[in-house]
Motif scaffolding. Sequence first.
Motif, mmCIF file in Angstrom:
data_model
loop_
_atom_site.group_PDB
_atom_site.id
_atom_site.type_symbol
_atom_site.label_atom_id
_atom_site.label_comp_id
_atom_site.label_asym_id
_atom_site.label_seq_id
_atom_site.Cartn_x
_atom_site.Cartn_y
_atom_site.Cartn_z
ATOM 1 N N PRO A 46 -14.696 8.073 49.575
ATOM 2 C CA PRO A 46 -15.736 8.991 50.077
ATOM 3 C C PRO A 46 -15.946 10.218 49.194
ATOM 4 C CG PRO A 46 -14.102 8.503 51.792
ATOM 5 C CD PRO A 46 -13.594 7.901 50.528
ATOM 6 N N TYR A 47 -14.927 10.597 48.423
ATOM 7 C CA TYR A 47 -15.080 11.772 47.560
ATOM 8 C C TYR A 47 -15.833 11.402 46.283
ATOM 9 C CZ TYR A 47 -11.644 13.506 50.813
ATOM 10 O OH TYR A 47 -11.007 13.858 51.968
ATOM 11 N N PHE A 48 -15.607 10.175 45.813
ATOM 12 C CA PHE A 48 -16.323 9.737 44.613
ATOM 13 C C PHE A 48 -17.827 9.630 44.866
ATOM 14 C CE2 PHE A 48 -12.161 7.896 43.179
ATOM 15 C CZ PHE A 48 -12.094 8.596 41.989
ATOM 16 N N PRO A 167 -17.758 2.800 44.076
ATOM 17 C CA PRO A 167 -17.817 3.402 42.758
ATOM 18 C C PRO A 167 -17.165 2.510 41.710
ATOM 19 C CG PRO A 167 -16.263 4.587 44.165
ATOM 20 C CD PRO A 167 -16.935 3.567 45.020
ATOM 21 N N CYS A 168 -17.678 2.579 40.479
ATOM 22 C CA CYS A 168 -17.131 1.751 39.418
ATOM 23 C C CYS A 168 -17.556 2.338 38.075
ATOM 24 C CB CYS A 168 -17.628 0.318 39.558
ATOM 25 S SG CYS A 168 -19.400 0.190 39.455
ATOM 26 N N LYS A 201 -24.277 10.351 41.587
ATOM 27 C CA LYS A 201 -24.757 11.734 41.414
ATOM 28 C C LYS A 201 -23.710 12.560 40.689
ATOM 29 C CE LYS A 201 -27.825 12.000 45.355
ATOM 30 N NZ LYS A 201 -27.276 10.919 46.195
ATOM 31 N N GLN A 202 -22.454 12.253 40.993
ATOM 32 C CA GLN A 202 -21.382 13.054 40.413
ATOM 33 C C GLN A 202 -20.423 12.116 39.697
ATOM 34 O OE1 GLN A 202 -19.028 15.202 43.567
ATOM 35 N NE2 GLN A 202 -17.850 13.328 43.434
ATOM 36 N N LYS A 203 -20.007 12.498 38.494
ATOM 37 C CA LYS A 203 -19.110 11.631 37.744
ATOM 38 C C LYS A 203 -17.675 11.847 38.187
ATOM 39 C CE LYS A 203 -22.090 11.056 33.855
ATOM 40 N NZ LYS A 203 -22.459 11.458 32.517
ATOM 41 N N GLY A 204 -16.881 10.789 38.117
ATOM 42 C CA GLY A 204 -15.510 10.911 38.594
ATOM 43 C C GLY A 204 -14.519 10.207 37.685
ATOM 44 N N VAL A 205 -13.257 10.570 37.838
ATOM 45 C CA VAL A 205 -12.175 9.940 37.088
ATOM 46 C C VAL A 205 -11.195 9.322 38.077
ATOM 47 C CG1 VAL A 205 -10.181 10.356 35.588
ATOM 48 C CG2 VAL A 205 -12.349 11.529 35.139
#
Length: 572
Positions: A46-48, A167-168, A201-205
């Motif tokens: 949910p945060y990604f 997400p991926c 919308k937002q990039k993640g690691v």
Amino acid sequence: MNSQEIRQRFLKFFQEQGHKAVPSSSLVPTDPSVLLTTAGMQQFKPYFVGQKDPLADFGSKNTVSVQKSFRTSDIDEVGDETHLTFFEMLGNFSFGGYFKKEAIHYGYEFITKEMGLTIDYVSVFEGDSEVPADTESEEIWRSLGITKIERFGRKDNFWGPTGAEGPCGPTTEIYVNGVEVWNIVFNEYYMKPDKTLEPLKQKGVDTGMGLDRLAVMVQGKKNVFETDLLEPILKILPESMDSRHKRIIADHLRASVFLLADGVMPSNKDRGYILRRLLRRAFTYEHIYKFSPQTGESLIIEVIKKYGDFYPELQNQKNNIIDIYFGEWQGFKSALERGLKVLEKENSIDAEKAFNFYETYGLPYDIIKEIAGVKAESLTLEGFDEEFKKHQEISRAGAEKKFGGHGMVEGDLTALDAAEMKVKTGLHTVTHLLNAALHKVLGEEVSQRGSDITAERTRFDFVFNRKLTDEEIKKVEDLVNEAISANYPVKIETMPLEDAKKSGALYFYKGNFPEMVKVYSFGPSADSGSPFSREICGGPHVSSTGEIVGKFRIIKEESSSAGIRRIRATVE
Ligand code: SER
């Protein structure tokens, strides 16, 4: 460096870089599209995708965790030098905080400086028609002096998603001694169920590094069974035993301990079936080597000893875990003996016959395949699964109907409409009263293993190894009815989980308690110190027991699986 030090150094390293350490989530995920937790990122989905705010929940956009993980895909490979079912995943995560440069720098530093290892080479995504090549990561690696850089495609350097969608993105992987140790994922896309990609919308690691594998390198061992994580467990088994069989028992019992501690029960469905397979495979080898079940018990105790400090749920559930292990063994041993005898007489085993063996004697596929040897040469897992599916179609049709409708959700309950919610809320409180009454009548070893509430009845599963007498059932009914007549008010308190446990509140551990929990007590208001019922729960409940209209009755008491009783009760 032992594995506990590795865990601590990993957490500390990232905490020092502003990451919030988040406890492992349960092996039983909240995402219904996945059976078990397979990666550290799962609890952060949910945060990604921007559904939840990491700053509100963690006070940081970056987190770090040591996550309990389980991969069924490798179950049949266990016994060689690298494959495991259960493992721990070290991971750092960012939800719109940092991206490629920092993630790669952290990875490089931790591996080379903190762990003192040498990176052989790294890999990056080579690009395809949808996703461009990751030249940025390549540049970053070069700036760190890494020149051996492999480029791979979707199969090797693209992660995700877990479940039906999520997400991926492209990955970069770190190799030490020719083996992949760390996978760093750059979540830039959302994969929809039809497999199309949409930019996030937002990039993640999202990163993941298996602790067992890292320990092999740090401790200079040859394989995952030689590190301080598994070696003490294997050592309990006789030296003369076939090493593949030893590894299977050690892996399967370790995994079983963790599944049981997270509330999975052996059954013939879904994760329950996975657990049953693990236990039965271990039992089969124990049987073949003429061990008593106490040998397995010693392994279980060693696992709990080894992991109990870091995962306190193992210690808390120790007695349950051992009880269920023995219960499952009791239920399986005579069928196993008979099944093995009949299997011996067969000349050839195809998928249909194998499924019959499973249905009649409970022998899992891999055991049949292994024991039957050449007689089962044509037997494949796909063939067996086909047979399995045929038999499951009927029950699946039923389940879809059940979840197909619209409805409302409140706390732990779902209902079709407000009227049904009201009825279920009453039965939910009744379930607490029942749990409390069972403790009072049968003793403190009663421990909940599940519950299910419909508009018609409540169903309650608990650890107890014999049938209840009529007298005990009557006593339980009387206690619940007295509590209803007494019109006890509810008291709701919010407190840290540890305080709630200390306060003597009952709880059913599914591995997903938040740090602050709600405790519901029902009892005479003056007597809040020792109420009739006190339980950690997500609600909802009635505001006083007098709202429950009718007489409580136990309509059925039976065994649900080995060592577990199941009660169905109504209020009418
Ligand atoms: N999700 C990735 C993996 O499990 C990185 O954590 O490999």
